[in-house]
Design a protein around this motif. Structure first.
Motif, short mmCIF file in Angstrom:
data_model
loop_
_atom_site.label_atom_id
_atom_site.label_comp_id
_atom_site.label_asym_id
_atom_site.label_seq_id
_atom_site.Cartn_x
_atom_site.Cartn_y
_atom_site.Cartn_z
N CYS A 133 48.47 36.05 36.27
CA CYS A 133 47.12 36.26 36.78
C CYS A 133 47.19 37.16 38.00
CB CYS A 133 46.54 34.88 37.12
SG CYS A 133 44.77 34.78 37.09
N VAL A 169 41.05 33.21 33.20
CA VAL A 169 41.97 34.31 32.86
C VAL A 169 43.29 33.76 32.33
CG1 VAL A 169 43.16 36.36 33.74
CG2 VAL A 169 40.88 35.77 34.62
N CYS A 170 43.94 32.88 33.14
CA CYS A 170 45.28 32.43 32.73
C CYS A 170 45.29 31.03 32.12
CB CYS A 170 46.24 32.52 33.92
SG CYS A 170 45.80 31.40 35.25
N VAL A 174 41.28 34.72 41.29
CA VAL A 174 40.05 34.40 40.52
C VAL A 174 39.32 33.26 41.23
CG1 VAL A 174 39.13 33.67 38.28
CG2 VAL A 174 41.19 35.06 38.37
N CYS A 218 42.09 30.56 41.92
CA CYS A 218 43.38 30.71 41.23
C CYS A 218 44.13 31.82 41.96
CB CYS A 218 43.14 31.06 39.77
SG CYS A 218 44.65 31.15 38.82
N CYS A 231 41.46 28.03 34.85
CA CYS A 231 41.17 29.45 35.13
C CYS A 231 40.73 30.16 33.85
CB CYS A 231 42.43 30.10 35.70
SG CYS A 231 42.25 31.87 35.92
ZN LIG Z 1 44.30 32.44 36.82
#
Ligand SMILES: [Zn+2]
Length: 436
Positions: free
Chosen positions: A89, A44-45, A93, A83, A42
């Motif tokens: 998060c 983001v995370c 996503v 995700c 991911c």
């Molecule tokens: Zn994520």
């Protein structure tokens, strides 16, 4: 499997697999069907994402180099990822896998672009390159424009000696002439300038080179065009102007031709003298050292008399005093230039104007004006000769393309064709550094 794909297509993505069916032919194009899936993290995370089905309905079509002479595309079905919302998060996503060897959002493989770059160095038209690679002409133009950065001149450097000469470029400038800037010591082209007008040249040098770079120039080789003189002294303060040999001799050459035509017209068409001067004009223009005096041939035009070439010239000169003076002037100038003899030149330029036929008077005045520059050229022995060779190459490029509309494209094509130009050498070094 993956080795086969990279062998066939030149794309090295280890996560590509063949789909079923693996190959088809659609609209005269070979289509290779592929699937792509990889462990995706991911953005983001950073956790491993969940696989969320295939984009089966919308396979990505990517153009690659043609296989066995037939245009080929890759049809890649991509994996979708998800995700789910969690503590680290907060929002869901989603994303799709990227492919190696292809720019994001682009549907043409990098390999095709590299191949187009290579083809652009040859004298082939952009339309032909586009057809061969199954892409549009705009794509080829875009590849060409992307190279623009590699071909900006170095602002802080100019060589000790520079030479410039004009060439016919088309509609880019008002006069239809552009300029080549060259280093006469190692015959490398420095840059191509759009217009040869003084205003444009001044603007170019002030914009592209620092004052320090201009001060480094010590010798400038130019033709006998008067307006350049002021400009050269203004732009390059510590410089010596050297007149180009070719342009010096051409002045007398044209004058001699004019005198010959004058004499021909005095005799009138249909006369024996007219025909002689018309037929043997090349012998008059030949260097006196190269005139053959050993071999005799029967000349029908002289009533089958056996004459050598040098005897013919003697007979031609006996037809007119003006022609004799012009011939002597022309040959003396050639020998002065050939043997770098400034004493002979000084003596030639001291001939009185009234002694010379009318077309030569203008030549004499021009040469007297540039006397010191011609003597400088004997000392430095630099000429614009290499530029004339480059001119020929440019002419061929222009002819193949049926003319250019965009000057920047024209300039880059010239540099790509001249592999030993300063900017091309710089671009090659840049490429080498990228590869390492
Ligand atoms: Zn994520």
């Amino acid at each position: 499997m993956c080795n086969d794909i990279s062998f066939l297509t030149g794309i090295n993505d280890p996560y590509l697999k063949f789909d079923k069916p693996a190959t088809t032919i659609e609209n005269g194009q070979k289509v290779i069907h592929l699937l792509q899936s990889l462990p995706m993290h991911c953005p983001v995370c950073g956790q491993l994402m969940q696989r969320n089905g295939w984009l089966r309905r919308r396979p990505v079509k990517i153009k690659i180099l043609s296989i066995a002479g037939q245009p080929t595309v890759l049809s890649i079905i991509k994996q979708q990822y998800l995700c789910k919302p969690s503590a680290s998060c907060p929002h869901p996503v989603t994303c799709v896998a990227p492919i190696q060897g292809i720019q994001k959002g682009c549907r043409i493989a990098n390999l095709v672009k590299q191949h187009i770059t290579l083809e652009l160095t040859q004298n082939i038209s952009q339309t032909t390159i586009a057809r061969q690679h199954n892409v549009s002409t705009n794509t080829v133009s875009r590849v060409l424009t992307q190279m623009q950065d590699s071909f900006t001149p170095n602002r802080h450097w100019l060589p000790v000696a520079i030479a410039f000469d004009d060439f016919k470029s088309g509609q880019f400038a008002q006069s239809g002439m552009s300029m080549i800037l060259m280093n006469p010591l190692n015959h490398r082209t420095i840059d191509i300038i759009e217009s040869r007008q003084s205003k444009a040249l001044r603007h170019y040098f002030l914009l592209h080179y620092s004052f320090k770079a201009c001060c480094a120039v010590k010798i400038v080789v130019v033709d006998l065009f008067q307006p350049y003189r002021r400009l050269v002294h203004e732009l390059f303060p510590h410089t010596v102007i050297v007149a180009d040999h070719f342009h010096v001799v051409v002045q007398a050459y044209r004058a001699l031709q004019a005198v010959r035509i004058q004499v021909m017209n005095q005799y009138g068409t249909g006369t024996h003298e007219y025909r002689l001067l018309k037929r043997f004009w090349k012998l008059l223009m030949q260097k006196i050292d190269h005139l053959i005096f050993k071999h005799y041939y029967r000349r029908r035009i002289f009533g089958n008399t056996c004459l050598s070439n040098s005897e013919i010239v003697d007979r031609l000169l006996s037809l007119s005093d003006d022609l004799k003076v012009a011939y002597e002037y022309y040959q003396t100038l050639i020998s002065a230039v050939n043997y770098h003899d400034s004493a002979v030149l000084r003596q030639l330029l001291s001939w009185k104007l009234t002694q010379l036929p009318q077309p030569l008077q203008k030549t004499q005045r021009t040469l007297q004006l540039h006397k010191q520059e011609i003597i400088n050229s004997f000392q430095f022995q630099l000429t614009n000769g290499p530029i004339e060779g480059t001119n020929n190459k440019i002419k061929a490029i222009k002819r193949t393309a049926y003319g250019f509309r965009n000057f920047e494209h024209f300039r880059i094509r010239i540099f790509l064709a001249l592999k030993n130009s300063n900017l091309m050498v710089k671009a090659q070094l840049k490429q080498l550094r990228c590869l390492n």
